[in-house]
Design an enzyme around this catalytic site. Structure first.
Site, short mmCIF file in Angstrom:
data_model
loop_
_atom_site.label_atom_id
_atom_site.label_comp_id
_atom_site.label_asym_id
_atom_site.label_seq_id
_atom_site.Cartn_x
_atom_site.Cartn_y
_atom_site.Cartn_z
N THR A 1 36.71 -1.57 25.27
CA THR A 1 36.25 -2.12 26.54
C THR A 1 35.93 -3.61 26.38
O THR A 1 35.77 -4.12 25.26
CB THR A 1 34.98 -1.41 27.02
N SER A 2 35.83 -4.30 27.49
CA SER A 2 35.50 -5.73 27.43
C SER A 2 34.17 -5.95 26.72
O SER A 2 33.99 -6.94 25.99
CB SER A 2 35.44 -6.32 28.85
N GLU B 1 41.57 0.72 24.53
CA GLU B 1 41.66 0.03 23.23
C GLU B 1 40.54 -1.00 23.05
O GLU B 1 40.76 -2.10 22.57
CB GLU B 1 43.04 -0.60 23.05
N ILE C 1 44.58 10.74 25.87
CA ILE C 1 45.57 10.48 24.84
C ILE C 1 46.94 10.22 25.48
O ILE C 1 47.47 11.06 26.21
CB ILE C 1 45.66 11.66 23.84
N ASN D 1 32.84 12.56 23.79
CA ASN D 1 31.59 11.89 23.42
C ASN D 1 31.79 10.84 22.33
O ASN D 1 30.84 10.43 21.68
CB ASN D 1 30.58 12.94 22.94
#
Length: 379
Positions: free
Chosen positions: A365-366, A363, A157, A129
């Protein structure tokens, strides 16, 4: 402005290109099929002193710069994106927080293992979450005497199955919001720590993607990375560097797709000509070449700013955003140029397409990256 590599950067580029072509690429399809982690490749990279490439020599690193790191990620990803993301995460997410925020003792104990390859680098931020909203972290760390007791879970991960330890975030003061999040160095063999590797993914099949479960995991007070309450800030800084790695990875995948498409277009004959003679195909290839060049320049600019101690948050976000989107475009067009063959695993471009899809998500999102850029330009 100077756009040439230094002699050291050229040497690294030559070495890693040869390594990628001769060692990494030949088994990429089989690793994708069997989902086998490239253990042997990383043993060889350790022998080449690549696993600590941008870290100080005193901890076993090579003392190179981030441009060199981006070059290595690009070339590995051109050959095998799973290998590329494994390496990128090892350096930019696993090693970088230790190098940036660790004490001398922590660097001597942990960063040296990253540089030698004794442990793969890994980074525990995302939760079920708390993805884009990393401030929503629910993993907790409660002080008991001289120890911290950590409970919670992490998801998606990278490299954790092959890490002896990793840095992760936990809430130490819920009243402080994001300022109550602290980073800890946690051994993966600690009692109560479980690494679960059972995700079924669209692509990047031979990279290691895991879930972490922490049940009453105890670590000493000296396992805090940096200062208490600064974990959120530390990991935002870490992600800036990680975005350079993902941008470089996207460039490598896009380059691989373009190379395959150009080669196929020259060989494929229709109506008495190679399809590379038709303007419809030429325009696709021209756009791919232009976009890849632009993306590469953006990645190297962000890396150059980082190397020179300048602010690079905006440039890293732009590079990662643009490069990830052109990687999707390039792999899409590569399949189109191949026609029906592009849909078949034998021609590899379908693997590039599957592998590229994560890059618009991981890393940042757009959508989040556009928010970062908007903030950086003063919106």
């Amino acid at each position: 402005m100077f756009f040439d590599f230094t002699e050291e950067q050229r040497m690294i580029k030559r070495m890693i290109r040869e390594f990628a072509d001769e060692v990494v690429a030949p088994g990429a399809d089989e690793r994708d099929k069997t989902k086998r982690f490239p253990v042997e490749i990383f043993k060889q990279m350790a022998d080449l002193n690549l696993l600590g490439l941008p870290f100080p020599e005193e901890y076993g690193g090579a003392g190179a710069d981030y441009i060199s790191f981006a070059t290595v990620v690009e070339e590995l990803s051109r050959a095998c994106a799973s290998t590329g993301i494994t390496y990128s995460a090892h350096i930019s997410l696993g090693g970088a927080p230790l190098n940036l925020f660790g004490t001398q003792a922590q660097k001597e104990k942990y960063l040296t293992q990253i540089c030698s390859g004794e442990s793969m680098g890994s980074f525990g931020l995302t939760e079920p979450n708390a993805g884009s909203d990393a401030g929503g972290t629910r993993t907790t760390a409660i002080k008991e005497g001289q120890e911290w007791v950590i409970n919670g879970s992490k998801c998606f991960i990278t490299n954790a199955s092959y890490a002896k330890f990793l840095a992760l975030t936990a809430v130490t003061d819920k009243e402080q919001g994001s300022k109550g999040i602290t980073a800890f160095i946690v051994p993966t063999d600690a009692p109560g720590f479980t690494v679960i590797d059972n995700y079924e993914k669209l692509g990047l099949h031979s990279s290691n993607t895991t879930e972490l479960v922490l049940d009453q995991v105890r670590v000493p007070e000296d396992h805090i990375l940096g200062k208490q309450g600064e974990g959120f800030k530390q990991f935002l800084i870490t992600l800036d560097g990680g975005r350079i790695g993902i941008g470089a990875m996207a460039v490598g995948i896009a380059q691989a797709a373009y190379d395959k498409a150009l080669q196929y277009a020259k060989e494929r004959q229709t109506f008495g000509n190679s399809i590379s003679k038709y303007q419809a195909i030429q325009f696709k290839l021209a756009d791919m070449a232009m976009q890849i060049e632009l993306a590469r320049n953006m990645v190297y600019k962000a890396a150059w700013l980082k190397d020179n101690g300048r602010k690079f948050t905006k440039e890293a976000a732009m590079a990662k955003l643009y490069a990830s989107e052109i990687a999707m475009s390039a792999t899409h067009q590569a399949i189109q140029i191949h026609g029906g063959y592009g849909y078949m695993k034998e021609y590899q471009v379908e693997r590039f397409f599957r592998d590229a899809r994560l890059l618009e998500i991981g890393e940042g999102t757009s959508e989040i990256l556009r928010m970062v850029i908007a903030r950086e330009i003063g919106c």
